[in-house]
Design a protein around this motif. Structure first.
Motif: not given
Length: 327
Positions: A247-254
């Protein structure tokens, strides 16, 4: 809810945003409205789509092109045509102007269609809200899909429907256009050698795809990486790395970004709701924490964002531009 389904839910044909033109050369139809998304497909014949900053694109029978606004474009019989452009928008609706031949409440049965004429079907889409803006951001100004794919069956239904004038026609046309747009975008994202957005491929990963579906289905849940990993059946480290890689970013950032996108639309749609109300809907018990997160992600606090959207300032962007009738 899958991610693509979430993003496209605000992209809906809704009455009158439809036209079908039957043309004999030379012609040049200049679509001037700059709708957020315009879908063009040829039933018979061929032509070219010409935009200001992109190379001309050929449009053959059963090919489909989607143009992303605010760009305007021209449909011509050939590049460099001698035809004078006709501005097509709210008032381009009469056959003698080269405009629409079929529309709700108007049938032209009995008129002769010249052999070799080109029939173009056009659907212009309003795009509502910040959620669908994410989809627009993933698209080029012009995308083209060759005929012969899943959209062909839809095109057959469209061609049949515009040839009649029956009760409920507009509803049928709206839904067929939506179906055609979904088929077109799927094929474009899946084209050989293409570069779809990261989230498109990530949806199909067994682990990350499930994580995305969970975040979209339950955005207000008190998610942690551990809780998400438990629901997807992998370790925290596996989920975190796989999600970031795809996705290109961590789960919680998303998740934070998605919550703020939802909140942006809710601030506009629910005028009587307080900031605290919106905060609770997207998973924040503390309105101050929500406001801080919103400003960090969106660049303005929730109240400022709501005021700016209400005034319809340029910052509101093309995705929320009012739809105009394209006949």
């Amino acid at each position: 809810m899958d991610m693509f389904g979430d993003l496209i839910r605000g992209v809906r044909a809704h009455g009158s945003l439809f036209g079908s033109s039957t043309l004999s050369p030379p012609w040049a139809l200049h679509f001037v409205d700059g709708a957020p998304l315009t879908l063009c497909t040829v039933v018979t014949g061929a032509g070219w789509i010409v935009t200001e900053h992109c190379p001309p694109e050929p449009l053959r029978a059963r090919d489909t092109i989607v143009v992303r606004g605010p760009a305007t474009f021209t449909f011509v019989d050939e590049v460099g045509t001698r035809a004078e452009p006709i501005a097509c928008g709210e008032d381009c609706s009469t056959p003698e102007q080269g405009g629409t031949r079929h529309r709700l409440g108007w049938s032209d049965h009995g008129e002769q269609v010249v052999a070799g004429a080109t029939t173009l079907i056009v659907g212009a889409y309003p795009v509502r809200g910040e959620i669908s803006r994410r989809l627009l951001d993933a698209l080029p100004v012009v995308l083209r899909v060759d005929g012969g794919g899943s959209g062909d069956a839809v095109l057959d239904h469209l061609a049949a429907e515009v040839a009649v004038d029956t009760p409920g026609q507009q509803v049928v046309l709206d839904r067929l256009l939506d179906w055609m747009l979904v088929c077109t975008l799927r094929e474009w994202f899946d084209r050989p050698g293409g570069e779809p957005p990261a989230w498109w491929a990530a949806q199909r990963d067994a682990v990350v795809g499930r994580a995305l579906r969970l975040l979209h289905a339950e955005p207000a849940a008190p998610w942690t990486v551990a809780a998400l990993a438990d629901r997807t059946g992998v370790s925290r480290s596996t989920l975190a790395k796989r999600f970031a890689d795809l996705v290109g970013e961590p789960p919680l950032t998303y998740l934070t970004g998605w919550r703020m996108t939802l909140a942006a639309d809710l601030l506009i749609e629910r005028e009587s709701a307080t900031v605290a109300d919106i905060a609770r809907v997207v998973g924040y018990s503390d309105p101050f924490g929500f406001s801080a997160a919103f400003k960090r992600v969106r660049g303005a606090n929730p109240s400022e964002f709501r005021r700016t959207a209400a005034t319809g300032s340029p910052a509101d962007g093309p995705a929320r531009a009012p739809a105009r009738r394209v006949r």
